[in-house]
Scaffold this motif. Structure first.
Motif, short mmCIF file in Angstrom:
data_model
loop_
_atom_site.label_atom_id
_atom_site.label_comp_id
_atom_site.label_asym_id
_atom_site.label_seq_id
_atom_site.Cartn_x
_atom_site.Cartn_y
_atom_site.Cartn_z
N UNK A 166 0.86 -1.17 0.00
CA UNK A 166 0.00 0.00 0.00
C UNK A 166 0.91 1.24 0.00
N UNK A 167 0.33 2.42 -0.02
CA UNK A 167 1.17 3.62 0.00
C UNK A 167 1.41 4.12 1.42
N UNK A 168 0.36 4.07 2.25
CA UNK A 168 0.51 4.51 3.63
C UNK A 168 -0.29 3.63 4.57
N UNK A 169 0.23 3.51 5.78
CA UNK A 169 -0.44 2.75 6.83
C UNK A 169 -1.02 3.73 7.84
N UNK A 170 -2.15 3.37 8.39
CA UNK A 170 -2.82 4.25 9.34
C UNK A 170 -2.01 4.42 10.62
N UNK A 193 -0.09 16.90 14.11
CA UNK A 193 -1.02 15.77 14.04
C UNK A 193 -1.72 15.79 12.68
N UNK A 194 -2.11 14.61 12.21
CA UNK A 194 -2.82 14.39 10.95
C UNK A 194 -1.87 14.40 9.74
N UNK A 195 -1.88 13.28 9.05
CA UNK A 195 -1.10 13.03 7.84
C UNK A 195 0.39 12.83 8.12
N UNK A 196 0.79 12.87 9.40
CA UNK A 196 2.19 12.61 9.69
C UNK A 196 2.57 11.17 9.38
N UNK A 197 1.59 10.25 9.46
CA UNK A 197 1.90 8.86 9.11
C UNK A 197 2.10 8.69 7.60
N UNK A 198 1.33 9.47 6.80
CA UNK A 198 1.52 9.42 5.35
C UNK A 198 2.89 9.95 4.99
N UNK A 199 3.29 11.02 5.64
CA UNK A 199 4.61 11.60 5.41
C UNK A 199 5.71 10.61 5.76
N UNK A 200 5.58 9.92 6.90
CA UNK A 200 6.59 8.94 7.31
C UNK A 200 6.69 7.81 6.30
N UNK A 201 5.54 7.28 5.89
CA UNK A 201 5.54 6.21 4.88
C UNK A 201 6.16 6.69 3.57
N UNK A 202 5.81 7.89 3.16
CA UNK A 202 6.30 8.43 1.88
C UNK A 202 7.81 8.59 1.91
#
Length: 334
Positions: A166-170, A193-202
């Motif tokens: 996947x691209x990002x994990x929750x 807070x919010x979208x920091x996990x998407x940034x980490x995955x990216x």
């Protein structure tokens, strides 16, 4: 020997959730496990409650509320384990939720991050908004999931039982190898807070690592435990952080064009809030854009060094067009 796993619950005034859900986490069957409550300067008696009622749980305390990203960074700097599990306090787990994911992650050195199947605590046969069956991202930076596109949430009928990249994990239930968390410097505390996990995955995917979904692990999420969906502050964070992660992670040749389009699409969202009488949310978009532009140099300095980007889970079309114009409400229709 089993890898050492630390389940770390970041808490801020969530005593009611710890009372309800910490017992299910303690019943986890994984043997080499430490359960940690990291407290973000709560004032509701959370720390005293955990220390009194769950002496087997480690409590680590931050001196102030650093938000999700900064809070976890401060706590995890004091945790020694092979794997971190970042777990929201409003999640109910099943007894063997850890084993399938660790087994999958151990099978491939390139897997940096994984998430379980995320379902709705209040409607347990439905996926949950925050992560469902794994996160994707369209070319304009709009996140969506297998099992959830915008506000359309699917019933779990066994349609997403295959493990996949996947691209990002929750961030509600994220497994990450400690060495990779450290490699990229953890979460970006400036996002709060919010979208920091998407940034980490990216950032990890830009270095060639993998993010995966494991359907053999299942957890149930209440959702909205810290910031409700109708919070103007949440609107502000989502709009500002979305622009920030695009600025940080997109290839150089794409950044300006994508941000230009996003500004116009955000203007449409602004008009929508005005039409709905949600003036505070419209003002939040204004603040988000203003603060993003004022901090543009900061976000630019944080741009990821792209080495061997892994683009699995990156959707090269527009989810906005597919959903609103083509009326594709289900992931399998895309």
């Amino acid at each position: 020997m089993q890898p050492r796993v630390a389940v770390v619950i970041l808490n801020w005034n969530g005593k009611r959730f710890l009372e309800q859900f910490l017992p299910s986490i303690i019943q986890s069957t994984y043997k080499n496990l430490e359960i940690i409550v990291g407290d973000n300067a709560s004032t509701d008696g959370s720390v005293e409650y955990v220390k009194t009622n769950f002496p087997q749980v480690t409590v680590l305390i931050n001196d102030q509320n650093y938000g999700y990203a900064g809070g976890y960074n401060h706590i995890l700097a004091r945790v020694h384990a092979d794997y971190f599990v970042l777990l929201n306090s409003d999640i109910e787990v099943t007894p063997n939720w850890i084993e399938p994911i660790i087994e999958q992650m151990e099978s491939d050195e390139l897997i940096a991050i994984a998430q379980p199947k995320l379902k709705d605590f209040n409607r347990k046969d439905y996926f949950e908004y925050a992560g469902a069956a794994g996160g994707y991202l369209d070319y304009l930076g709009y996140p969506f999931c297998r099992g959830r596109i915008f506000d359309s949430i699917e019933k779990d009928e066994g349609q997403y039982e295959s493990s996949s990249e996947i691209f990002w994990a929750s961030g509600a239930a994220m497994f990450i190898k400690k060495k990779y968390f450290d490699l990229v410097g953890g979460l970006d505390a400036d996002l709060f807070a919010h979208m920091e996990e998407i940034d980490l995955c990216w950032r990890l995917k830009n270095q060639g690592f993998k993010v995966v979904y494991c359907p053999n692990s299942e957890v149930y999420h209440v959702g909205g435990g810290t910031l409700q969906a109708e919070s103007p502050f949440k609107t502000y964070l989502n709009f500002r952080n979305n622009l920030a992660i695009l600025c940080k992670n997109l290839p150089s040749g794409n950044v300006f064009g994508v941000l230009f389009i996003r500004f116009w699409l955000d203007l449409l969202a602004w008009f929508k809030f005005i039409a709905e009488g949600k003036l505070k949310h419209a003002i939040s978009i204004n603040k988000a854009h203003t603060h993003f532009l004022l901090d543009l140099k900061k976000w630019t300095r944080k741009r990821t060094k792209v080495q061997m980007p892994n683009t699995n889970g990156f959707w090269k079309s527009s989810i906005v067009w597919a959903y609103f114009a083509q009326k594709k409400k289900v992931f399998t229709d895309l």
